[in-house]
Design a protein around this motif. Sequence first.
Motif, short mmCIF file in Angstrom:
data_model
loop_
_atom_site.label_atom_id
_atom_site.label_comp_id
_atom_site.label_asym_id
_atom_site.label_seq_id
_atom_site.Cartn_x
_atom_site.Cartn_y
_atom_site.Cartn_z
N ARG A 199 -14.87 -35.27 13.07
CA ARG A 199 -15.26 -35.08 14.48
C ARG A 199 -14.44 -33.98 15.14
NH1 ARG A 199 -15.36 -40.59 14.61
NH2 ARG A 199 -13.32 -40.66 15.60
N VAL A 230 -15.53 -30.53 13.77
CA VAL A 230 -16.86 -30.15 14.26
C VAL A 230 -16.72 -29.68 15.71
CG1 VAL A 230 -19.11 -31.09 14.97
CG2 VAL A 230 -18.22 -31.56 12.68
N THR A 286 -24.26 -34.39 11.44
CA THR A 286 -24.08 -33.14 12.17
C THR A 286 -25.17 -32.14 11.78
OG1 THR A 286 -21.70 -33.50 12.16
CG2 THR A 286 -22.44 -31.27 12.62
N TRP A 295 -25.57 -28.78 11.03
CA TRP A 295 -24.71 -27.65 10.69
C TRP A 295 -25.33 -26.31 11.08
CZ3 TRP A 295 -20.07 -29.24 10.11
CH2 TRP A 295 -19.82 -30.50 9.56
N LEU A 319 -24.66 -25.94 14.77
CA LEU A 319 -23.23 -25.69 14.96
C LEU A 319 -22.86 -24.25 14.61
CD1 LEU A 319 -20.51 -26.91 15.80
CD2 LEU A 319 -20.19 -27.58 13.41
#
Length: 139
Positions: free
Chosen positions: A52, A55, A87, A89, A92
């Motif tokens: 976490r 990220v 997540t 990715w 992100l």
Amino acid sequence: MRLLARREYSRAELAERLAAKGHDSAAIGGCLDALAEQGLQSDSRFAESFLRSRVARGQGPLKIRGELSRRGIDRATLEAAFAEAETDWFALACESLVRRFDGPGDSPRERARRERFLASRGFDFEHLRHALSHAWDGH
């Protein structure tokens, strides 16, 4: 206990720190077993917390996996943490790129700079290509 009061640690990290202070390896093992039984130390909880935090910093899966492995997290625990995190990715990678750069870059040199940035953050080739082509779609 003082170490765990500040943040989560992996079992391997705690063992390494205690050994560096000169404690006996048998005593370290017993102490870490007792902490795990009491729920005060958990590699899975450490992996989830670490994931976490990384990220939130905009780091990619390759870098996070490498760091967790170096900290003594086994493959099964690592995979469980990644599965639970769910997540995106690709999103992100786009967010990280937009935070750092104003646009996709006009020259091949500028685009290569953006590629190196994402690669250094731990994103794989698929994430990198997606981010370079879609990061500024909404901007």
